[in-house]
Scaffold this active site. Sequence first.
Site, short mmCIF file in Angstrom:
data_model
loop_
_atom_site.label_atom_id
_atom_site.label_comp_id
_atom_site.label_asym_id
_atom_site.label_seq_id
_atom_site.Cartn_x
_atom_site.Cartn_y
_atom_site.Cartn_z
N ARG A 1 30.36 69.05 28.63
CA ARG A 1 31.43 68.03 28.47
C ARG A 1 32.15 67.75 29.79
NH1 ARG A 1 28.99 66.93 23.66
NH2 ARG A 1 29.60 68.31 21.99
N ASN B 1 24.24 63.95 27.88
CA ASN B 1 24.92 62.97 27.00
C ASN B 1 26.43 63.06 27.15
OD1 ASN B 1 25.02 65.49 25.75
ND2 ASN B 1 25.04 64.63 23.68
N GLU C 1 18.29 66.40 26.83
CA GLU C 1 17.54 66.13 25.65
C GLU C 1 17.37 64.63 25.46
OE1 GLU C 1 19.50 66.93 21.72
OE2 GLU C 1 21.16 67.68 22.93
N ASP D 1 22.32 75.25 22.29
CA ASP D 1 22.80 73.90 21.99
C ASP D 1 24.33 73.93 21.84
OD1 ASP D 1 23.07 71.23 21.44
OD2 ASP D 1 22.15 71.30 19.46
N HIS E 1 33.32 70.76 19.98
CA HIS E 1 34.24 69.68 19.60
C HIS E 1 35.55 70.36 19.21
CE1 HIS E 1 30.95 66.78 19.50
NE2 HIS E 1 30.24 67.70 18.86
#
Length: 421
Positions: free
Chosen positions: A61, A91, A142, A286, A290
């Site tokens: 993040r 991502n 990924e 993984d 959050h």
Amino acid sequence: MPSPCSLILRNVSLVGGRVADISVREGVVSHAGASGPADRTIDCSDLLVLPAAVDMHVHMRGGTQSAKEDWESGSRSALAGGATVVVDQPNTIPPISSPDALHARVYEARSHSLCSFAINSSVTFDTPVKGMWSAGALAFGETFFAPSSYGEALSEGELRTALREIHACGALATVHAEEVADGNDTDLVSHDRLRSAAGELRAVEAVRQCNSAGCRLHFCHMSTNASVIAAAAAGSVEVTPHHLFLSHEQFEPTDALGKVNPPLRSEKERRDLWAAWDAIDVIASDHAPHTRAEKQAPFRDAPAGIPGVETMVPLLLAAVLEKKISLADVIRKSSQAPAELLGIPPAGFSPGDRADFALYPRSALPVDPDTLHSRCGFSPFEGLPAVFPRAVVLGGEVVYEEGEFSRGSPAWFAGKGFFPR
Ligand code: DOR
């Protein structure tokens, strides 16, 4: 006269039964056997000493997502879980989809990370694959073959093209293979149904079909026995601790702390996954943090993802103490195999090996989220038995000891295509 060793780990029990002193000089193992003087010596008679983990699937993040995690908190979490290398997933917001974004990400990690790291390139229909490879991407993905948090899916045609380009570089493509059905995503059971085990299996086959180029494929977070077996025939296979240790039956039906893609499966499927243990190449977390507040949104709106970089090896070691799996397998799947797949120098006990180690007690404790270091502040593994490291060594320096961190010399592992500007 050679300089004295910076560190000696005395009385290390090696897999196979030999006990040796591990001498470290200039960041690598210089000798395994009898030892001489050193700046620092640690007696490991009562400890399990492992080559530190390479967690090849971590979402660090940062930026606008820093309330979830950033390099500072995420790297502490990694070290406190016995991982000294993390492979950051692209991502982010914005995604790592241009050489400039990759350089900026490396700069951010260099400035803040306490552990070593590598950065993957995102794979979109317009990713400049060659440019990302020469900018230093370690691998690609990924690659989303199904949509997930902060990742849009590629079509089959786009994946085919991307795999051809990645193959031309000689790089590894890591793929998130799932199939998503329309429907009401209201609880963990419907989440499991809409992103089904059968769909995951079909997605593995579809990805294989798209790989006419023969690109090296790595299947991320396979969640069932059948997917592991199918993926193993087409590439390397990664499984997460959450699919091994958690099922949706262990949560209240609408508890989004257990929401993740691919979903937690049933207790029966979880047990069946263990039966595929030997076919699993890599365990990776993984780690997808959050905030608790985000997870408390109505189930369908809550983001998918489970934090896990700090609990990955500790949970596996508890399974070793229970004699469910071997220590050699944990070392292989958490450290050696990911390093080999990614071209990262191996950590280990032989002369020349990267001197990254984690030193563990020989007893487990229940996971207590209050003691973990991820900024997200929760762990769905709460209460499960785990063995946390007492000390962690990075490049021959003790960087974590009894809860205290110190800044060592973390490395950036660029991919083989790196061409400095
Ligand atoms: O549950 C997930 N969360 N799966 C992914 O593939 C992405 C991840 C995230 O970034 O939050």
